[in-house]
Scaffold this motif. Sequence first.
Motif, PDB file in Angstrom:
ATOM      1  N   ARG A 140      -3.820   9.062 -14.015  1.00  0.00           N
ATOM      2  CA  ARG A 140      -4.983   8.192 -14.205  1.00  0.00           C
ATOM      3  C   ARG A 140      -4.556   6.770 -14.574  1.00  0.00           C
ATOM      4  NH1 ARG A 140      -6.392  12.826 -17.434  1.00  0.00           N
ATOM      5  NH2 ARG A 140      -7.827  14.219 -16.319  1.00  0.00           N
ATOM      6  N   SER A 141      -3.555   6.669 -15.436  1.00  0.00           N
ATOM      7  CA  SER A 141      -3.106   5.353 -15.890  1.00  0.00           C
ATOM      8  C   SER A 141      -2.534   4.525 -14.756  1.00  0.00           C
ATOM      9  CB  SER A 141      -2.060   5.523 -17.003  1.00  0.00           C
ATOM     10  OG  SER A 141      -2.592   6.211 -18.109  1.00  0.00           O
ATOM     11  N   LEU A 142      -1.675   5.136 -13.935  1.00  0.00           N
ATOM     12  CA  LEU A 142      -1.095   4.416 -12.806  1.00  0.00           C
ATOM     13  C   LEU A 142      -2.158   4.086 -11.764  1.00  0.00           C
ATOM     14  CD1 LEU A 142       2.251   6.376 -12.317  1.00  0.00           C
ATOM     15  CD2 LEU A 142       1.916   4.169 -13.439  1.00  0.00           C
TER      16      LEU A 142
ATOM     17  N   VAL B 174      -2.410   0.869  -3.861  1.00  0.00           N
ATOM     18  CA  VAL B 174      -1.692   2.131  -4.057  1.00  0.00           C
ATOM     19  C   VAL B 174      -2.604   3.111  -4.796  1.00  0.00           C
ATOM     20  CG1 VAL B 174       0.295   3.277  -5.098  1.00  0.00           C
ATOM     21  CG2 VAL B 174       0.553   1.006  -4.058  1.00  0.00           C
ATOM     22  N   ARG B 175      -2.868   4.242  -4.171  1.00  0.00           N
ATOM     23  CA  ARG B 175      -3.691   5.285  -4.780  1.00  0.00           C
ATOM     24  C   ARG B 175      -2.796   6.335  -5.435  1.00  0.00           C
ATOM     25  NH1 ARG B 175      -6.533   8.592  -1.891  1.00  0.00           N
ATOM     26  NH2 ARG B 175      -5.426   8.364   0.090  1.00  0.00           N
ATOM     27  N   VAL B 176      -3.233   6.863  -6.581  1.00  0.00           N
ATOM     28  CA  VAL B 176      -2.470   7.876  -7.311  1.00  0.00           C
ATOM     29  C   VAL B 176      -3.427   8.984  -7.725  1.00  0.00           C
ATOM     30  CG1 VAL B 176      -0.840   8.332  -9.180  1.00  0.00           C
ATOM     31  CG2 VAL B 176      -1.027   6.010  -8.240  1.00  0.00           C
ATOM     32  N   ASN B 177      -3.188  10.186  -7.210  1.00  0.00           N
ATOM     33  CA  ASN B 177      -3.995  11.356  -7.541  1.00  0.00           C
ATOM     34  C   ASN B 177      -3.083  12.529  -7.882  1.00  0.00           C
ATOM     35  OD1 ASN B 177      -6.889  10.489  -6.888  1.00  0.00           O
ATOM     36  ND2 ASN B 177      -5.840   9.962  -4.981  1.00  0.00           N
TER      37      ASN B 177
ATOM     38  N   GLY C 170       0.809  -1.216   0.000  1.00  0.00           N
ATOM     39  CA  GLY C 170       0.000   0.000   0.000  1.00  0.00           C
ATOM     40  C   GLY C 170       0.837   1.257   0.000  1.00  0.00           C
ATOM     41  N   GLY C 171       0.188   2.375  -0.326  1.00  0.00           N
ATOM     42  CA  GLY C 171       0.857   3.672  -0.342  1.00  0.00           C
ATOM     43  C   GLY C 171       0.025   4.677  -1.111  1.00  0.00           C
TER      44      GLY C 171
END
Length: 256
Positions: A173-175, A184-187, A138-139
């Motif tokens: 968005r792709s990651l 793992v969240r990417v914003n 996670g991260g």
Amino acid sequence: MYLEKFSVSGKLAVITGAGRGIGLAIADALGEAGARLAITDIDSARAEQAAAGLREKGYQVDSYTLDVTQPDVVNAISKEMVERYGRVDILVNNAGISICEKAENMSDSDWCRVIDVNLNGVFWCCRAFGKAMLEAGGGTVVNVGSMSGFIVNRPQEQSQYNASKAAVHHLTRSLAAEWAGRGVRVNAVAPTYIATEMTAYVNDSPEMHQYWVGGTPMQRMGRPEEVASVVLFLASEASSLMTGSIVLADGGYVCW
């Protein structure tokens, strides 16, 4: 229940380009919310000076020299941090540059330099630190994009910057889509013009000031801490249902 969701206590946060301006404000916000900080900058003296100021506030801070355009260096520092701290919980990709030039006059080196820092550097960091997060289960990654990823700025010509930030948004968005199922969240945050020493020159240009401030419904530039507050939200559990989001913090600029 709700206020505690904004806490990042006990987490390690890595911030690139954190020696001054928006990056330093982001480090300050995350430190106040309880994170241990690993701040990086291409200028080692600037990074350590920033770290010293944050330590005076009682935060746990280490500084690192990092050129995000060097993937081997990014990989090495990521490995070093994981070995030292056990894991990396938060990555904020803030490092970026802008060069204003008409497209027909733009040199190859200027185009490549902006793309290398603003896009490639974000990817190298996402790849290295994101891999560590995936392995740890996670991260959270927060990329600093720009409203320039949505609009074409006036009056300055900066096609390479605009293209780089639009690419950062879609990379985000792709990651996010790739990693959502693995914790793992990417914003990203997309700021308007922010009042820092790097943008102070606008005060000497009435035409530019009219476009920048006059073109903003709130009739002002943003402040670094206003961007940092959004980053804290995106880095914390308060935004736990969000991934792949590009959050505009633009004073309403794109509305017009």
